[in-house]
Motif scaffolding. Structure first.
Motif, mmCIF file in Angstrom:
data_model
loop_
_atom_site.group_PDB
_atom_site.id
_atom_site.type_symbol
_atom_site.label_atom_id
_atom_site.label_comp_id
_atom_site.label_asym_id
_atom_site.label_seq_id
_atom_site.Cartn_x
_atom_site.Cartn_y
_atom_site.Cartn_z
ATOM 1 N N GLN A 163 39.815 31.079 19.118
ATOM 2 C CA GLN A 163 40.643 29.923 19.479
ATOM 3 C C GLN A 163 41.320 29.291 18.262
ATOM 4 N N PHE A 164 40.963 29.752 17.067
ATOM 5 C CA PHE A 164 41.492 29.161 15.839
ATOM 6 C C PHE A 164 42.468 30.105 15.157
ATOM 7 N N GLU A 165 43.440 29.530 14.461
ATOM 8 C CA GLU A 165 44.409 30.337 13.723
ATOM 9 C C GLU A 165 43.879 30.686 12.330
ATOM 10 N N TYR A 166 43.180 29.756 11.682
ATOM 11 C CA TYR A 166 42.689 29.948 10.319
ATOM 12 C C TYR A 166 41.206 29.620 10.217
ATOM 13 N N GLY A 167 40.543 30.275 9.270
ATOM 14 C CA GLY A 167 39.154 29.985 8.951
ATOM 15 C C GLY A 167 38.970 30.008 7.447
ATOM 16 N N PHE A 168 38.103 29.173 6.934
ATOM 17 C CA PHE A 168 37.912 29.042 5.495
ATOM 18 C C PHE A 168 36.741 29.873 4.981
ATOM 19 N N ILE A 169 36.963 30.542 3.862
ATOM 20 C CA ILE A 169 35.901 31.190 3.088
ATOM 21 C C ILE A 169 36.173 30.816 1.634
ATOM 22 N N ILE A 170 35.714 29.642 1.255
ATOM 23 C CA ILE A 170 35.970 29.118 -0.088
ATOM 24 C C ILE A 170 34.785 29.457 -0.975
ATOM 25 N N ARG A 171 35.052 30.210 -2.024
ATOM 26 C CA ARG A 171 34.018 30.631 -2.960
ATOM 27 C C ARG A 171 34.480 30.344 -4.383
ATOM 28 N N GLU A 172 33.547 29.881 -5.194
ATOM 29 C CA GLU A 172 33.809 29.684 -6.616
ATOM 30 C C GLU A 172 33.889 31.056 -7.284
ATOM 31 N N CYS A 173 34.743 31.178 -8.279
ATOM 32 C CA CYS A 173 34.879 32.443 -9.001
ATOM 33 C C CYS A 173 33.714 32.596 -9.974
ATOM 34 N N ASN A 174 32.759 33.456 -9.606
ATOM 35 C CA ASN A 174 31.646 33.770 -10.496
ATOM 36 C C ASN A 174 31.142 35.170 -10.162
ATOM 37 N N LEU A 175 30.252 35.690 -10.969
ATOM 38 C CA LEU A 175 29.797 37.063 -10.834
ATOM 39 C C LEU A 175 29.185 37.354 -9.464
ATOM 40 N N VAL A 176 28.388 36.457 -8.948
ATOM 41 C CA VAL A 176 27.757 36.678 -7.639
ATOM 42 C C VAL A 176 28.825 36.830 -6.560
ATOM 43 N N GLU B 230 34.287 38.945 10.581
ATOM 44 C CA GLU B 230 34.270 38.248 11.875
ATOM 45 C C GLU B 230 35.602 37.544 12.131
ATOM 46 N N TYR B 231 36.131 36.898 11.112
ATOM 47 C CA TYR B 231 37.427 36.244 11.264
ATOM 48 C C TYR B 231 38.492 37.261 11.654
ATOM 49 N N LEU B 232 38.573 38.359 10.916
ATOM 50 C CA LEU B 232 39.592 39.365 11.200
ATOM 51 C C LEU B 232 39.447 39.916 12.612
ATOM 52 N N SER C 297 49.037 37.067 13.410
ATOM 53 C CA SER C 297 47.615 37.347 13.588
ATOM 54 C C SER C 297 47.331 38.786 14.002
ATOM 55 N N SER C 298 48.341 39.539 14.436
ATOM 56 C CA SER C 298 48.091 40.954 14.745
ATOM 57 C C SER C 298 47.729 41.727 13.482
ATOM 58 N N ASN C 299 48.123 41.200 12.328
ATOM 59 C CA ASN C 299 47.770 41.850 11.063
ATOM 60 C C ASN C 299 46.266 41.775 10.797
ATOM 61 N N THR C 300 45.612 40.753 11.330
ATOM 62 C CA THR C 300 44.162 40.650 11.128
ATOM 63 C C THR C 300 43.456 41.802 11.829
ATOM 64 N N LYS C 301 43.918 42.167 13.000
ATOM 65 C CA LYS C 301 43.322 43.287 13.743
ATOM 66 C C LYS C 301 43.554 44.599 13.005
ATOM 67 N N VAL D 214 41.501 35.615 13.472
ATOM 68 C CA VAL D 214 41.559 34.404 12.648
ATOM 69 C C VAL D 214 41.964 34.803 11.232
ATOM 70 N N LYS D 215 42.984 34.148 10.706
ATOM 71 C CA LYS D 215 43.459 34.454 9.357
ATOM 72 C C LYS D 215 42.586 33.708 8.339
ATOM 73 N N PRO D 216 41.941 34.441 7.422
ATOM 74 C CA PRO D 216 41.091 33.774 6.438
ATOM 75 C C PRO D 216 41.910 33.057 5.365
ATOM 76 N N ILE D 217 41.449 31.884 5.011
ATOM 77 C CA ILE D 217 41.947 31.164 3.843
ATOM 78 C C ILE D 217 40.820 31.269 2.825
ATOM 79 N N THR D 218 41.074 31.955 1.720
ATOM 80 C CA THR D 218 40.009 32.219 0.759
ATOM 81 C C THR D 218 40.507 32.099 -0.678
#
Length: 107
Positions: A12-25, A36-38, A82-86, A42-46
């Motif tokens: 039901q959503f157009e975008y979903g967030f996956i915010i990660r700090e830039c580090n080795l892990v 799951e988003y794809l 959003s067809s690009n996510t599929k 759902v288009k990820p914002i990361t």
């Protein structure tokens, strides 16, 4: 909610967030939420903390890459459909694709 309901809710959503700090892990971590988003369209914002996923987003134009140090100025372009996510999901995460990759490794 139970786990079975998640795809219906996510779709039901157009975008979903996956915010990660830039580090080795985070460079080597592989959050399942991305796939799951794809799968749900759902288009990820990361952030660029997951280089492989950034390449996938760029290749399929299926999400938004943001600067971790500038999160308050996120700009979303609505030119990625959003067809690009599929397409991205099918190319990297679909069951038949995973079986194909494992067969190459095992044979």
């Amino acid at each position: 909610m139970n786990r079975v309901e998640i795809p219906n809710i996510l779709s039901q959503f157009e975008y979903g967030f996956i915010i990660r700090e830039c580090n080795l892990v985070n460079y080597v971590a592989s959050p399942i939420k991305f796939a799951e988003y794809l799968a749900c369209g759902v288009k990820p914002i990361t952030t660029n903390a997951m280089p492989h996923y950034v390449e996938l987003i760029k290749k399929f134009n299926c999400g938004v890459i943001v600067d971790y140090d500038n999160l308050e100025n996120i700009e979303i372009s609505h030119d990625n459909d959003s067809s690009n996510t599929k397409k991205a999901y099918d190319a990297y995460f679909a069951l038949d694709r995973i079986i194909e990759l494992y067969q190459k490794i095992l044979c």
